[in-house]
Design an enzyme around this catalytic site. Structure first.
Site, PDB file in Angstrom:
ATOM      1  N   ARG A  63       0.926  -1.215  -0.007  1.00  0.00           N
ATOM      2  CA  ARG A  63      -0.131  -0.047   0.046  1.00  0.00           C
ATOM      3  C   ARG A  63       0.907   1.196  -0.092  1.00  0.00           C
ATOM      4  NH1 ARG A  63      -3.879  -0.836   4.732  1.00  0.00           N
ATOM      5  NH2 ARG A  63      -4.969   1.196   4.032  1.00  0.00           N
ATOM      6  N   GLN A  95      -9.593   9.196   8.249  1.00  0.00           N
ATOM      7  CA  GLN A  95      -9.367   7.755   8.761  1.00  0.00           C
ATOM      8  C   GLN A  95      -8.440   7.119   7.911  1.00  0.00           C
ATOM      9  OE1 GLN A  95     -13.358   5.672   9.995  1.00  0.00           O
ATOM     10  NE2 GLN A  95     -13.715   7.272   8.318  1.00  0.00           N
ATOM     11  N   ASP A  98      -3.505   7.186   3.888  1.00  0.00           N
ATOM     12  CA  ASP A  98      -2.864   7.691   2.767  1.00  0.00           C
ATOM     13  C   ASP A  98      -2.306   9.254   2.932  1.00  0.00           C
ATOM     14  OD1 ASP A  98      -5.909   7.648   1.258  1.00  0.00           O
ATOM     15  OD2 ASP A  98      -4.804   9.374   1.583  1.00  0.00           O
ATOM     16  N   HIS A 113      -6.115   7.363  12.320  1.00  0.00           N
ATOM     17  CA  HIS A 113      -5.669   5.948  12.092  1.00  0.00           C
ATOM     18  C   HIS A 113      -4.173   5.844  11.719  1.00  0.00           C
ATOM     19  CE1 HIS A 113     -10.126   4.742  12.048  1.00  0.00           C
ATOM     20  NE2 HIS A 113      -9.782   5.096  13.196  1.00  0.00           N
ATOM     21  N   CYS A 140      16.331   0.096  13.715  1.00  0.00           N
ATOM     22  CA  CYS A 140      15.659   1.468  14.188  1.00  0.00           C
ATOM     23  C   CYS A 140      17.275   2.176  14.604  1.00  0.00           C
ATOM     24  CB  CYS A 140      15.088   1.377  15.627  1.00  0.00           C
ATOM     25  SG  CYS A 140      14.697   2.691  16.215  1.00  0.00           S
ATOM     26  N   ASN A 206     -21.424  10.909  -0.005  1.00  0.00           N
ATOM     27  CA  ASN A 206     -21.288   9.580  -0.294  1.00  0.00           C
ATOM     28  C   ASN A 206     -21.319   9.083  -1.423  1.00  0.00           C
ATOM     29  OD1 ASN A 206     -19.383   7.781   1.385  1.00  0.00           O
ATOM     30  ND2 ASN A 206     -21.065   6.559   2.187  1.00  0.00           N
ATOM     31  N   LEU A 207     -20.866   7.873  -1.607  1.00  0.00           N
ATOM     32  CA  LEU A 207     -21.395   7.135  -3.172  1.00  0.00           C
ATOM     33  C   LEU A 207     -22.607   6.473  -2.833  1.00  0.00           C
ATOM     34  CD1 LEU A 207     -20.343   6.981  -5.965  1.00  0.00           C
ATOM     35  CD2 LEU A 207     -19.517   4.528  -5.404  1.00  0.00           C
ATOM     36  N   ALA A 224     -17.267  11.414  -4.787  1.00  0.00           N
ATOM     37  CA  ALA A 224     -16.594  12.709  -4.221  1.00  0.00           C
ATOM     38  C   ALA A 224     -16.028  13.912  -4.942  1.00  0.00           C
ATOM     39  CB  ALA A 224     -15.435  12.042  -3.184  1.00  0.00           C
TER      40      ALA A 224
HETATM   41  C1  BV8 Z   1     -10.566   1.627  19.507  1.00  0.00           C
HETATM   42  C2  BV8 Z   1      -5.995   1.619   9.782  1.00  0.00           C
HETATM   43  C3  BV8 Z   1     -10.463   1.908  21.934  1.00  0.00           C
HETATM   44  C4  BV8 Z   1      -5.829   0.227   9.337  1.00  0.00           C
HETATM   45  C5  BV8 Z   1      -8.422   1.253  10.609  1.00  0.00           C
HETATM   46  C6  BV8 Z   1     -17.382   1.372  19.775  1.00  0.00           C
HETATM   47  C7  BV8 Z   1     -16.514   2.229  20.369  1.00  0.00           C
HETATM   48  C8  BV8 Z   1     -15.086   2.070  20.208  1.00  0.00           C
HETATM   49  C9  BV8 Z   1     -14.458   1.140  19.642  1.00  0.00           C
HETATM   50  C10 BV8 Z   1     -15.368   0.300  19.179  1.00  0.00           C
HETATM   51  C11 BV8 Z   1     -16.741   0.245  19.136  1.00  0.00           C
HETATM   52  N1  BV8 Z   1     -17.354  -0.872  18.833  1.00  0.00           N
HETATM   53  C12 BV8 Z   1     -16.209  -1.641  18.208  1.00  0.00           C
HETATM   54  C13 BV8 Z   1     -15.320  -1.164  18.306  1.00  0.00           C
HETATM   55  C14 BV8 Z   1     -13.826  -1.575  18.160  1.00  0.00           C
HETATM   56  C15 BV8 Z   1     -13.462  -1.428  16.663  1.00  0.00           C
HETATM   57  C16 BV8 Z   1     -14.396  -1.173  15.669  1.00  0.00           C
HETATM   58  O1  BV8 Z   1     -14.953  -0.227  15.315  1.00  0.00           O
HETATM   59  N2  BV8 Z   1     -14.684  -2.332  15.028  1.00  0.00           N
HETATM   60  C17 BV8 Z   1     -15.659  -2.387  14.049  1.00  0.00           C
HETATM   61  C18 BV8 Z   1     -15.295  -3.330  12.990  1.00  0.00           C
HETATM   62  C19 BV8 Z   1     -16.956  -2.566  14.648  1.00  0.00           C
HETATM   63  N3  BV8 Z   1     -12.677  -0.030  16.835  1.00  0.00           N
HETATM   64  C20 BV8 Z   1     -11.282   0.025  17.179  1.00  0.00           C
HETATM   65  O2  BV8 Z   1     -10.834  -0.991  17.511  1.00  0.00           O
HETATM   66  C21 BV8 Z   1     -10.733   1.282  17.092  1.00  0.00           C
HETATM   67  N4  BV8 Z   1     -10.131   1.681  18.559  1.00  0.00           N
HETATM   68  O3  BV8 Z   1     -11.800   1.171  19.468  1.00  0.00           O
HETATM   69  O4  BV8 Z   1      -9.772   1.939  20.671  1.00  0.00           O
HETATM   70  C22 BV8 Z   1     -11.569   3.100  22.033  1.00  0.00           C
HETATM   71  C23 BV8 Z   1     -12.275   2.968  22.909  1.00  0.00           C
HETATM   72  C24 BV8 Z   1     -13.268   3.696  22.913  1.00  0.00           C
HETATM   73  C25 BV8 Z   1     -13.107   5.185  22.673  1.00  0.00           C
HETATM   74  C26 BV8 Z   1     -12.076   5.206  21.715  1.00  0.00           C
HETATM   75  C27 BV8 Z   1     -11.036   4.294  21.671  1.00  0.00           C
HETATM   76  C28 BV8 Z   1      -9.510   1.564  16.212  1.00  0.00           C
HETATM   77  C29 BV8 Z   1     -10.044   1.211  14.719  1.00  0.00           C
HETATM   78  C30 BV8 Z   1      -9.148   1.570  13.773  1.00  0.00           C
HETATM   79  C31 BV8 Z   1      -8.804   0.460  12.736  1.00  0.00           C
HETATM   80  N5  BV8 Z   1      -7.992   0.942  11.659  1.00  0.00           N
HETATM   81  N6  BV8 Z   1      -7.423   1.659   9.500  1.00  0.00           N
HETATM   82  C32 BV8 Z   1      -5.364   0.599   7.785  1.00  0.00           C
HETATM   83  O5  BV8 Z   1      -6.109   1.307   7.295  1.00  0.00           O
HETATM   84  O6  BV8 Z   1      -4.909  -0.485   7.149  1.00  0.00           O
HETATM   85  S1  BV8 Z   1      -9.969   0.966  10.229  1.00  0.00           S
HETATM   86  C33 BV8 Z   1      -9.929   1.152   8.528  1.00  0.00           C
HETATM   87  O7  BV8 Z   1     -11.257   0.662   8.192  1.00  0.00           O
HETATM   88  C34 BV8 Z   1      -9.886   2.637   7.940  1.00  0.00           C
HETATM   89  O8  BV8 Z   1      -9.046   3.233   8.672  1.00  0.00           O
HETATM   90  C35 BV8 Z   1     -11.349   3.171   8.073  1.00  0.00           C
HETATM   91  O9  BV8 Z   1     -11.615   3.835   9.434  1.00  0.00           O
HETATM   92  C36 BV8 Z   1     -12.251   1.906   8.034  1.00  0.00           C
HETATM   93  C37 BV8 Z   1     -12.640   1.609   6.516  1.00  0.00           C
HETATM   94  O10 BV8 Z   1     -13.864   2.432   6.855  1.00  0.00           O
HETATM   95  P1  BV8 Z   1     -14.107   3.435   5.519  1.00  0.00           P
HETATM   96  O11 BV8 Z   1     -13.162   4.532   5.318  1.00  0.00           O
HETATM   97  O12 BV8 Z   1     -15.354   4.031   5.815  1.00  0.00           O
HETATM   98  O13 BV8 Z   1     -14.228   2.609   4.109  1.00  0.00           O
HETATM   99  P2  BV8 Z   1     -15.116   1.586   3.645  1.00  0.00           P
HETATM  100  O14 BV8 Z   1     -14.446   0.943   2.384  1.00  0.00           O
HETATM  101  O15 BV8 Z   1     -15.669   1.058   4.632  1.00  0.00           O
HETATM  102  O16 BV8 Z   1     -16.207   2.703   2.938  1.00  0.00           O
HETATM  103  C38 BV8 Z   1     -15.921   3.258   1.848  1.00  0.00           C
HETATM  104  C39 BV8 Z   1     -16.890   4.304   1.699  1.00  0.00           C
HETATM  105  O17 BV8 Z   1     -16.744   5.199   0.656  1.00  0.00           O
HETATM  106  C40 BV8 Z   1     -18.011   3.572   1.304  1.00  0.00           C
HETATM  107  O18 BV8 Z   1     -19.530   4.148   1.963  1.00  0.00           O
HETATM  108  C41 BV8 Z   1     -18.524   3.780  -0.138  1.00  0.00           C
HETATM  109  O19 BV8 Z   1     -19.951   4.189  -0.403  1.00  0.00           O
HETATM  110  C42 BV8 Z   1     -17.800   5.314  -0.386  1.00  0.00           C
HETATM  111  N7  BV8 Z   1     -17.212   5.435  -1.502  1.00  0.00           N
HETATM  112  C43 BV8 Z   1     -16.579   4.419  -2.605  1.00  0.00           C
HETATM  113  N8  BV8 Z   1     -16.277   5.372  -3.341  1.00  0.00           N
HETATM  114  C44 BV8 Z   1     -16.462   6.558  -3.427  1.00  0.00           C
HETATM  115  C45 BV8 Z   1     -17.152   6.642  -2.253  1.00  0.00           C
HETATM  116  N9  BV8 Z   1     -17.644   7.866  -1.711  1.00  0.00           N
HETATM  117  C46 BV8 Z   1     -17.418   8.882  -2.582  1.00  0.00           C
HETATM  118  N10 BV8 Z   1     -16.876   8.933  -3.825  1.00  0.00           N
HETATM  119  C47 BV8 Z   1     -16.546   7.737  -4.165  1.00  0.00           C
HETATM  120  N11 BV8 Z   1     -15.851   7.644  -5.276  1.00  0.00           N
END
Ligand code: BV8
Length: 233
Positions: A63, A95, A98, A113, A140, A206-207, A224
């Site tokens: 990536r 989020q 990149d 993130h 390191c 959003n899309l 977007a």
């Molecule tokens: C944490 C780095 C403790 C890696 C990523 C409630 C509260 C707190 C935490 C949780 C909770 N419930 C569950 C959790 C735990 C967990 C979580 O959320 N799990 C999910 C699966 C249920 N969260 C965590 O672990 C987080 N840490 O909770 O710490 C804490 C507790 C309380 C308070 C604070 C902290 C850490 C999460 C981070 C994980 N790391 N990324 C990497 O990138 O390799 S997440 C990764 O996935 C991304 O960073 C991003 O956040 C996510 C992807 O989501 P999107 O960006 O939305 O992408 P996606 O493909 O899903 O959607 C794309 C969208 O674009 C679509 O809607 C599509 O329609 C649209 N689109 C497409 N093309 C276009 C477009 N829109 C416009 N134009 C276009 N052309």
């Protein structure tokens, strides 16, 4: 249709993988999403890194390499131009790991993130810019240890970056705009509710509808590169 920013003094914008899709970077959950090719728990959790660091390095090296062949698109550039022209406060929370918002010229920017172009030493904590591949043999330069470098990325189960700064901005904003995110990942997915509680007008660009579309005051759907220049133009 551009938005009328009269009486808007403080804005929070949240972006997700969708804003970088038209630059050619994969999103996560669509059919060709990144996670499909790589189980999340293998490449985006501390446990996965512990189990197989070489696989995780391979995932992020690919990536990181891709970044040199993509450019910011009209949506990134429109946000950067708006930041320069807006007289109030704007915080761009991404989020995405990149560097397209950075290269587009956005400054009030939080990579909640983490960033593909940074690595962290698990022994001494040093964080460094990198453009080359990481491996289990990487050295390191600060503490001289080998194999202790990891991507400076927030994995599932790890604390996102600069949350205090983000929640402060949400508590004072009068406009919250979510762009290109499916609203699956917390705590980012809950930011629109924090903004709502502060009395902000909330917009989803959003899309297609995200998980919490019904909770937004205004929703506009399309690519977007069309929506963002129109809205912030
Ligand atoms: C944490 C780095 C403790 C890696 C990523 C409630 C509260 C707190 C935490 C949780 C909770 N419930 C569950 C959790 C735990 C967990 C979580 O959320 N799990 C999910 C699966 C249920 N969260 C965590 O672990 C987080 N840490 O909770 O710490 C804490 C507790 C309380 C308070 C604070 C902290 C850490 C999460 C981070 C994980 N790391 N990324 C990497 O990138 O390799 S997440 C990764 O996935 C991304 O960073 C991003 O956040 C996510 C992807 O989501 P999107 O960006 O939305 O992408 P996606 O493909 O899903 O959607 C794309 C969208 O674009 C679509 O809607 C599509 O329609 C649209 N689109 C497409 N093309 C276009 C477009 N829109 C416009 N134009 C276009 N052309």
């Amino acid at each position: 249709m551009s938005f009328y920013f009269t009486n808007i003094n403080s804005i929070v914008v949240l972006t997700g993988a969708g804003i970088s899709a038209e630059s050619g970077l994969s999103t996560f959950r669509l059919k060709d999403g990144l996670w499909d090719n790589h189980p999340v728990d293998e490449v985006a959790t501390p446990e996965g890194f512990q189990r197989n660091p070489a696989l995780v390095h391979e995932f992020y090296n690919a990536r990181r390499q891709q970044l040199s062949s993509v450019e910011p698109n009209a949506a990134h550039l429109a946000l950067s131009a708006f930041e320069k022209s807006f007289s109030g406060n704007i915080l761009l929370v991404t989020q995405n790991v990149d560097d397209l918002h950075d290269r587009a010229g956005s400054h009030n920017l939080v990579h909640m993130h983490g960033e593909l172009l940074k690595c962290r030493c698990t022994a001494c904590g040093t964080i460094k810019e990198i453009r080359s591949d990481l491996s289990t043999d990487s050295l390191c330069e600060d503490c001289g240890r080998k194999g202790t470098l990891r991507p400076d990325i927030v994995w599932f189960g790890e604390m996102p970056m600069e949350l205090d700064r983000i929640y402060d901005a949400l508590a004072q904003c009068d406009l919250f705009v979510s762009i290109g995110t499916s609203g699956n990942v917390y705590p980012a997915a809950g930011f629109f509710q924090e903004a709502k509680m502060a009395g902000a007008h909330t917009v989803e660009l959003n899309l297609d509808p995200g998980e919490h579309a019904s909770g937004f005051d205004q929703c506009l759907y399309g690519p977007a590169t069309q929506l963002v220049p129109e809205f912030f133009g």
